[in-house]
Enzyme design. Structure first.
Site, PDB file in Angstrom:
ATOM      1  N   HIS A 293      -3.931   5.757   3.870  1.00 27.24           N
ATOM      2  CA  HIS A 293      -4.148   5.129   2.981  1.00 27.24           C
ATOM      3  C   HIS A 293      -3.766   3.552   3.415  1.00 27.24           C
ATOM      4  O   HIS A 293      -4.293   2.394   4.270  1.00 27.24           O
ATOM      5  CB  HIS A 293      -4.236   5.169   1.228  1.00 27.24           C
ATOM      6  CG  HIS A 293      -5.529   4.186   1.124  1.00 27.24           C
ATOM      7  ND1 HIS A 293      -4.200   2.702   0.656  1.00 27.24           N
ATOM      8  CD2 HIS A 293      -6.505   4.304   0.201  1.00 27.24           C
ATOM      9  CE1 HIS A 293      -5.879   1.748  -0.137  1.00 27.24           C
ATOM     10  NE2 HIS A 293      -6.661   2.678  -0.359  1.00 27.24           N
TER      11      HIS A 293
ATOM     12  N   ASP B 247       0.469  -1.036   0.374  1.00 25.08           N
ATOM     13  CA  ASP B 247      -0.113   0.115  -0.421  1.00 25.08           C
ATOM     14  C   ASP B 247       1.395   1.413   0.344  1.00 25.08           C
ATOM     15  O   ASP B 247       1.991   0.902  -0.512  1.00 25.08           O
ATOM     16  CB  ASP B 247      -0.998  -0.551   0.875  1.00 25.08           C
ATOM     17  CG  ASP B 247      -2.213   0.766   0.990  1.00 25.08           C
ATOM     18  OD1 ASP B 247      -2.257   1.962   0.916  1.00 25.08           O
ATOM     19  OD2 ASP B 247      -3.092  -0.208   0.838  1.00 25.08           O
TER      20      ASP B 247
ATOM     21  N   SER C  16     -10.987  -1.412  -0.946  1.00 24.41           N
ATOM     22  CA  SER C  16     -10.090  -0.939  -0.171  1.00 24.41           C
ATOM     23  C   SER C  16      -9.603  -1.393   1.551  1.00 24.41           C
ATOM     24  O   SER C  16      -9.090  -1.521   1.843  1.00 24.41           O
ATOM     25  CB  SER C  16      -8.942   0.546  -0.770  1.00 24.41           C
ATOM     26  OG  SER C  16      -8.579   0.575  -1.345  1.00 24.41           O
TER      27      SER C  16
END
Length: 768
Positions: free
Chosen positions: A223, A149, A550
Site C-alpha cells: 500500500h 503509510d 487511498s
C-alpha cells in the site's frame, strides 16, 4: 544547574532506552499490570526554563509523578504537536490529568488504510501543457512529499533518481537503517525513510504481528509503495500488471522527492505513531504530506490526525488525506478538518473488460484483471445453497467442495474482501467465479487480479445471472477476458465506495473537498506481496492495480507538489483553493458527473467541488486564503474550550474574536444549515485574493434551488493589482418551500472574469 541538566540527561537516556525496548522484544506491560497507550498534550508555556528541550521536560514530568520514563515513555512531540505518548497503568491517569502543564490526556486510537493512465487522463501529458510541466518538473526537485503509510519498497523502479540533482539544502531527513533496509536504500528520489512502531507494539503487548527482523521502513504490504509512487514516482516504461494497463507508469510530480514514514502495521495505524510520523516529517522539511488513512468522526481536539495536520499546515505544509471508503452511505466522510484537503475517488476512462457468456449467446460485460491462459470453455454455473445465504456470499467455510468443484461459482459482493471470495472458491475446487454487485455497490465495477478466472459485474447484470442460475435445469457459463480498454464513457464517475458528506463533525464545512482518480490505479508494489495481498498469493509483480480513496489522495498530494513548485509563496490553503475552485463537474459525454452507486447524478456530498483539473489549478485567478488566526477564530466558533484550542494550535494564549461563526471561515466552498421554519436567513462572508493579472474584473453568478434565495454583495469585484484582497458577503434565505425539506439541495457561486472562473459549491441542509 549542572546537576539538574545531568539528571535530565540521564532521564532522557533512560527514556530513549525504553523506546528502543518497545521497538524490540520487551513487553511494556510485563510488570505492574496491563498498560494502555495515551497521548498527553502539554502546554509548552508551562515548561520550566531549566529544561533544555521538551523531551527532557516530558521525561522529567513523568519521573516527578513516579512514572518511570524508561519503561513508559514512547514518543515526545515538539513540532506538529506539543506532548508525548506513554504506555500507562490505570493509576497513572489521575496523576497526569491533575498535574500542571497537562492540557489533555486521550487514549491512543487505531486508524485504517483507505484502500499509468492518470497523467494522461488529468491532462498532464497534453502537448500544449508540456512546456509548463517540464519547468515544473525541474522546480519540483525542491519539494519533498512525505507519505505516511506502510513503508516503502526502495527497489521499485519508480524510485530511480539517477537524473535528479542532490536533495534540496533544506532537507534534514534521514534514511533510517533497519533490518533489510540499509542506508543505501535511499537516494535522490527516495530521500528519506523512517519507521514508527512504538504505539503499535505497546498496543499489542510489545509483540504484534510485525515479526522479528521486520522492524524497518520496508513495505511488506504494498500500500505504501503504491501511494508513494502515485504521488511522485519516476517514469517507468512498459509498466503493467501481468499485461494489463501497459504503458509508462508515472507519478503526478515525477520531479519531486519522496520521504516514507512507516506508521501502519498489520493491525492498523496507531494515532501515537501517526503523530510521531507527522512530527518528524515537518521537522525533516517536507512540503507536502499524504495520508491515505483515517478513523471515525471525532472533535478535532481528539483527532490525532487533525491535531498533527494543523501543526503541519501552520508550518506551511500542504496536507492531503483520503475521504474514506465507506460510501455510498451519507455522513461517512473522514478527515474533515478544514486545514486538510479531503479527497474522494472517481473513475478513469480506462477499464479492463471481461465477459460472462451464457448458453443463449448472451454476452454480459464486467471487468477483471485475471491473466488468462488458454481458450475459454463453457462450464456449469452454481449459486450457493438455497438454505444458506452465507454460501451466496462465498464466505470462508461456506462452500461445499462437492457442489462447486470444476464449476463457475456466482458470489454476491459484500461481507468479505473481493479477492478473498476468489480464494474461497478456489480452495473449494471451483474453476471460476462471477462476482456480482448488490444494491450497496450498484453498477460500480472494481477490477481485481484474482487467483482464478473471475469476472466482476454490476448489480443489473448480476441480477440477470442470479435469475438464470436459480431458474432450474443445468445453468452454464463461460468467462473470457478482454485486456485493456481506453476512452471509456462516461468518465469520470464518482466511485460508490468513496465516503460522502455531510460533515458530521462540523456541518458548516462541506466535505469532501474534491475527487481524483481512485479506481483501478496502476502504481509500484512491494516485492514480497502478491497483487491480491493474500498470504496464499505467490505471484510477484513490480506494479499493481488497486482502488480506494487511498489511491486518489496521493494524486492530489502530487499535484499539490507541482503547485507548490509553481507558486512557492502560496500557503497550503491557497493551494487547496486553487485545486478546488478550478475543478470540473461534467464528464466526457458533457453530462453532469454520475454516481456509480446508482447511476444517478452525483452531488457535492460525493465530489465536493468537483474533479481536480491540474492545468486550470496552476492559474486559478483568485484564491480563498486562510491564516492560522482564521483557523483559531473557526475553532472558537465551535465553542471549544481554550484548553481544547491550545491542544490543536499549540498556542499558549488563545484570544477569541466576538461573534465568530463556523461558516465564516474563508473556505472555497459553502455549507448552509437552515432550521426548518418558514423563513431562515444565514449570512456568510468571504475574501478573495488576486493571484491573476492586474486590473481584473469579476462578476458573480449564482445558481441553485428555487427554495433558497441567494444575494451576493457586491456583485462585482475589481482587482487593480496582484495580491489585492476583496471581501464579499452572501445572504442565504430559506423560503417557505424549503421549510419542510428533508433532503439536501445544492447550488454554486461563481466569480467570472474574461480569463478565469472561480467556482464554489454550496450545500443546503435543513434541520430542526
Amino acid at each position: 544547574m549542572e546537576g539538574t541538566h545531568l539528571l535530565l540527561s540521564v532521564l532522557v537516556l533512560l527514556a530513549s532506552h525504553s523506546l528502543a525496548n518497545v521497538n524490540g522484544d520487551t513487553d511494556v506491560s510485563s510488570s505492574g499490570g496491563t498498560t494502555t497507550t495515551y497521548i498527553v498534550f502539554m502546554d509548552l508555556a508551562a515548561m520550566p526554563a531549566a529544561h533544555p528541550s521538551p523531551a527532557h521536560w516530558h521525561a522529567a514530568h513523568l519521573q516527578s509523578l513516579s512514572i518511570d520514563p524508561a519503561r513508559h515513555l514512547l514518543y515526545s512531540y515538539s513540532v506538529a504537536a506539543h506532548g508525548f505518548a506513554a504506555a500507562l497503568l490505570p493509576h497513572h491517569l489521575p496523576l497526569l490529568r491533575d498535574s500542571p502543564g497537562v492540557l489533555q490526556v486521550v487514549p491512543d486510537t487505531v486508524f485504517q488504510l483507505h484502500t499509468t493512465r492518470t497523467p494522461e487522463f488529468l491532462g498532464l501529458l497534453s502537448p500544449a501543457y508540456q512546456p509548463a510541466i517540464h519547468n515544473l518538473d525541474a522546480a519540483s526537485h525542491d519539494v519533498v512529499i512525505g507519505v505516511l503509510d506502510t513503508g516503502v519498497w526502495p527497489e521499485s523502479p519508480s524510485f530511480a533518481g539517477g537524473d535528479l540533482p542532490p536533495p534540496p539544502a533544506h532537507w534534514k531527513g534521514v534514511c533510517e537503517v533497519g533490518v533489510d533496509f540499509p542506508a543505501s536504500a535511499c537516494g535522490r528520489k527516495l530521500v528519506g525513510a523512517r519507521s514508527f512502531s512504538r504505539g503499535f507494539r505497546a498496543a499489542n503487548g510489545g509483540r504484534g504481528r510485525m515479526g522479528v527482523g521486520r522492524r524497518s521502513a520496508r513495505d511488506r504490504d504494498g500500500h505504501g509503495t503504491h501511494t508513494a509512487t502515485t504521488a511522485a514516482g519516476a517514469a517507468v516504461a512498459n509498466a503493467s500488471l501481468f499485461g494489463y494497463a501497459t504503458g509508462t507508469a508515472r507519478g503526478m510530480a515525477p520531479g519531486a522527492r519522496v520521504a516514507a514514514y512507516k506508521v501502519c502495521w498489520p493491525e492498523g495505524c496507531l494515532g501515537s505513531d501517526i503523530l510521531a510520523g507527522i512530527d518528524s516529517a515537518v521537522a525533516d522539511g517536507v512540503g507536502v504530506l499524504s495520508l491515505s488513512l483515517g478513523g471515525g468522526a471525532a472533535p478535532y481536539y481528539r483527532d490525532t490526525v487533525a491535531v498533527g495536520a494543523f501543526g503541519a499546515a501552520a508550518a506551511g505544509v500542504f496536507v492531503a488525506c483520503s475521504a474514506g471508503n465507506s460510501g455510498p452511505s451519507g455522513a461517512t466522510v473522514a478527515n474533515s478538518a478544514p486545514w486538510v484537503a479531503t479527497v474522494g475517488a472517481g473513475t478513469l476512462d480506462r477499464d479492463f473488460p471481461a465477459y460472462v457468456t451464457l448458453p443463449s449467446g448472451a454476452r454480459l460485460a464486467g471487468v477483471s484483471l485475471y491473466a488468462q491462459s488458454g481458450r475459454p470453455v463453457m462450464l456449469p454455473l452454481v449459486y450457493g445453497d438455497s438454505r444458506d445465504n452465507a454460501s451466496k456470499l462465498c464466505l470462508s467455510g461456506t462452500l461445499n467442495p462437492a457442489s462447486v468443484r470444476g464449476k463457475i461459482v456466482l458470489c454476491d459482493r459484500g461481507m468479505n474482501a473481493r479477492v478473498e471470495k476468489g480464494a474461497v472458491v478456489k480452495a473449494a475446487g471451483g474453476a471460476g467465479m462471477v462476482l456480482a454487485n448488490t444494491a450497496a455497490s450498484g453498477e460500480e465495477l472494481v477490477a481485481d487480479s484474482h487467483l482464478l478466472p473471475a469476472v466482476a459485474v454490476g448489480k443489473s447484470t448480476g441480477d440477470k445471472i442470479r435469475d438464470y442460475a436459480q431458474r432450474g435445469g443445468r445453468p452454464m457459463a463461460m468467462l473470457s477476458f478482454g485486456g485493456t480498454a481506453l476512452g471509456i464513457r462516461p468518465s469520470p464517475v464518482v466511485a460508490a465506495f468513496s465516503s460522502r458528506g455531510p460533515n458530521t463533525v462540523v456541518p458548516d464545512i462541506l466535505k469532501p473537498d474534491m475527487i481524483g482518480p481512485g479506481v483501478n490505479i496502476l502504481a509500484g508494489w512491494s516485492g514480497v506481496k502478491g497483487p491480491t495481498g493474500l498470504a496464499k498469493d505467490g505471484r510477484r509483480t513490480p506494479f499493481n492495480i488497486i482502488s480506494g480513496t487511498s489511491m486518489s489522495c496521493p494524486h492530489i498530494s502530487g499535484l499539490a507538489a507541482l503547485l507548490k513548485a509553481a507558486h512557492p509563496n502560496w500557503s497550503p490553503a491557497a493551494i487547496k483553493s486553487a485545486l478546488m475552485t478550478t475543478t470540473y463537474t461534467m464528464d466526457n459525454t458533457n453530462s453532469s458527473l454520475r454516481d456509480a452507486a446508482g447511476s444517478s447524478p452525483a452531488t457535492p456530498f460525493g465530489f465536493g467541488a468537483g474533479h481536480v483539473d491540474p492545468q486550470k489549478a496552476l492559474s486559478p485567478g483568485l484564491v480563498y486564503d486562510i491564516s492560522t488566526n482564521d483557523y483559531v477564530a473557526f475553532l472558537c466558533s465551535l465553542d471549544y474550550s481554550a484548553t481544547h484550542i491550545r491542544v490543536i494550535t499549540k498556542m499558549s494564549n488563545v484570544s477569541c474574536p466576538p461573534r465568530s461563526r463556523p461558516g465564516d471561515l474563508n473556505y472555497p466552498s459553502f455549507s448552509v444549515v437552515f432550521r426548518k421554519k418558514p423563513r431562515h436567513v444565514v449570512r456568510y462572508r468571504r475574501e478573495l485574493t488576486n493571484v491573476g493579472p492586474a486590473m481584473a474584473v469579476y462578476d458573480v453568478k449564482v445558481s441553485g434551488p428555487a427554495s433558497v434565495g441567494v444575494t451576493v454583495t457586491p456583485a462585482k469585484l475589481v482587482f487593480k493589482k496582484v495580491g489585492q484582497k476583496q471581501r464579499y458577503y452572501v445572504t442565504f434565505e430559506s423560503k417557505a418551500a424549503g421549510a419542510g425539506r428533508a433532503k439536501p439541495d445544492f447550488g454554486w457561486i461563481s466569480w467570472a472574469s474574461d480569463e478565469h472562473v472561480v467556482r464554489s459549491p454550496v450545500a443546503y441542509t435543513w434541520k430542526m
